[in-house]
Design a protein around this motif. Structure first.
Motif, short mmCIF file in Angstrom:
data_model
loop_
_atom_site.label_atom_id
_atom_site.label_comp_id
_atom_site.label_asym_id
_atom_site.label_seq_id
_atom_site.Cartn_x
_atom_site.Cartn_y
_atom_site.Cartn_z
N ARG A 49 0.84 -1.19 0.00
CA ARG A 49 0.00 0.00 0.00
C ARG A 49 0.88 1.25 0.00
N VAL A 50 0.51 2.22 -0.84
CA VAL A 50 1.24 3.49 -0.95
C VAL A 50 0.89 4.36 0.26
N VAL A 51 1.92 4.89 0.93
CA VAL A 51 1.70 5.75 2.09
C VAL A 51 2.06 7.20 1.82
N ALA A 52 2.89 7.47 0.79
CA ALA A 52 3.25 8.84 0.44
C ALA A 52 3.75 8.87 -1.01
N ILE A 53 3.53 10.00 -1.67
CA ILE A 53 4.00 10.17 -3.05
C ILE A 53 4.61 11.55 -3.21
N GLY A 54 5.48 11.69 -4.20
CA GLY A 54 6.06 12.98 -4.54
C GLY A 54 5.10 13.79 -5.40
N PRO A 55 5.39 15.08 -5.60
CA PRO A 55 4.48 15.94 -6.34
C PRO A 55 4.37 15.62 -7.82
N HIS A 56 5.30 14.86 -8.39
CA HIS A 56 5.26 14.54 -9.81
C HIS A 56 4.79 13.12 -10.10
N ALA A 57 4.32 12.40 -9.11
CA ALA A 57 3.76 11.07 -9.33
C ALA A 57 2.37 11.24 -9.93
N ARG A 58 2.11 10.61 -11.08
CA ARG A 58 0.86 10.84 -11.79
C ARG A 58 -0.10 9.66 -11.77
N SER A 59 0.40 8.45 -11.68
CA SER A 59 -0.46 7.27 -11.82
C SER A 59 -0.92 6.66 -10.51
N VAL A 60 -0.29 7.02 -9.42
CA VAL A 60 -0.65 6.43 -8.13
C VAL A 60 -1.09 7.52 -7.16
N GLN A 61 -1.88 7.11 -6.19
CA GLN A 61 -2.30 8.00 -5.12
C GLN A 61 -2.09 7.28 -3.79
N VAL A 62 -2.05 8.04 -2.73
CA VAL A 62 -1.91 7.47 -1.39
C VAL A 62 -3.10 6.55 -1.14
N GLY A 63 -2.82 5.35 -0.66
CA GLY A 63 -3.86 4.37 -0.39
C GLY A 63 -3.99 3.30 -1.46
N ASP A 64 -3.45 3.53 -2.66
CA ASP A 64 -3.48 2.53 -3.73
C ASP A 64 -2.60 1.34 -3.35
N ARG A 65 -2.92 0.17 -3.89
CA ARG A 65 -2.04 -0.99 -3.76
C ARG A 65 -1.24 -1.08 -5.04
N VAL A 66 0.08 -1.26 -4.92
CA VAL A 66 0.96 -1.32 -6.08
C VAL A 66 1.74 -2.62 -6.09
N LEU A 67 2.03 -3.10 -7.29
CA LEU A 67 2.81 -4.30 -7.50
C LEU A 67 4.19 -3.88 -7.96
#
Length: 99
Positions: A40-58
């Motif tokens: 699970r994503v807990v933080a992202i940088g300002p230029h991340a476009r495809s993911v948001q906080v709370g998404d599950r990533v592989l």
């Protein structure tokens, strides 16, 4: 977070797991191929476009730096290292999983 960096939780399912046939596979069993991990994503940088906080990533957990923040372990990676995203925000219109 800077640029397109993504901070994800270290998976808790790194212990023993169960096969589809019900066989328990211990955590010490060697895998023949590299294994991708869901987190699970807990933080992202300002230029991340495809993911948001709370998404599950592989992603491939090998060769990714781990960082400890307030006693918790996380993996830090670039957004381009994400293989797939499972997003609940997509709704009923699609599967919620995209590559």
């Amino acid at each position: 977070m800077l640029h397109d960096r993504v901070l994800v939780e270290v998976g808790q399912d790194d212990g023993e797991r169960r096969s589809t046939g019900g066989i328990v596979i211990p955590a010490t069993a060697a895998m023949g191929a590299r294994r991708l991990s869901w987190s699970r994503v807990v933080a992202i940088g300002p230029h991340a476009r495809s993911v948001q906080v709370g998404d599950r990533v592989l992603f491939d957990a090998e060769d990714k730096p781990e960082v400890e923040v307030a006693g918790e372990l996380y993996v830090l990676m670039r957004e381009r290292d994400v293989h797939a995203v499972a997003a609940e925000r997509v709704g009923d219109q699609a599967t919620g999983l995209y590559l």
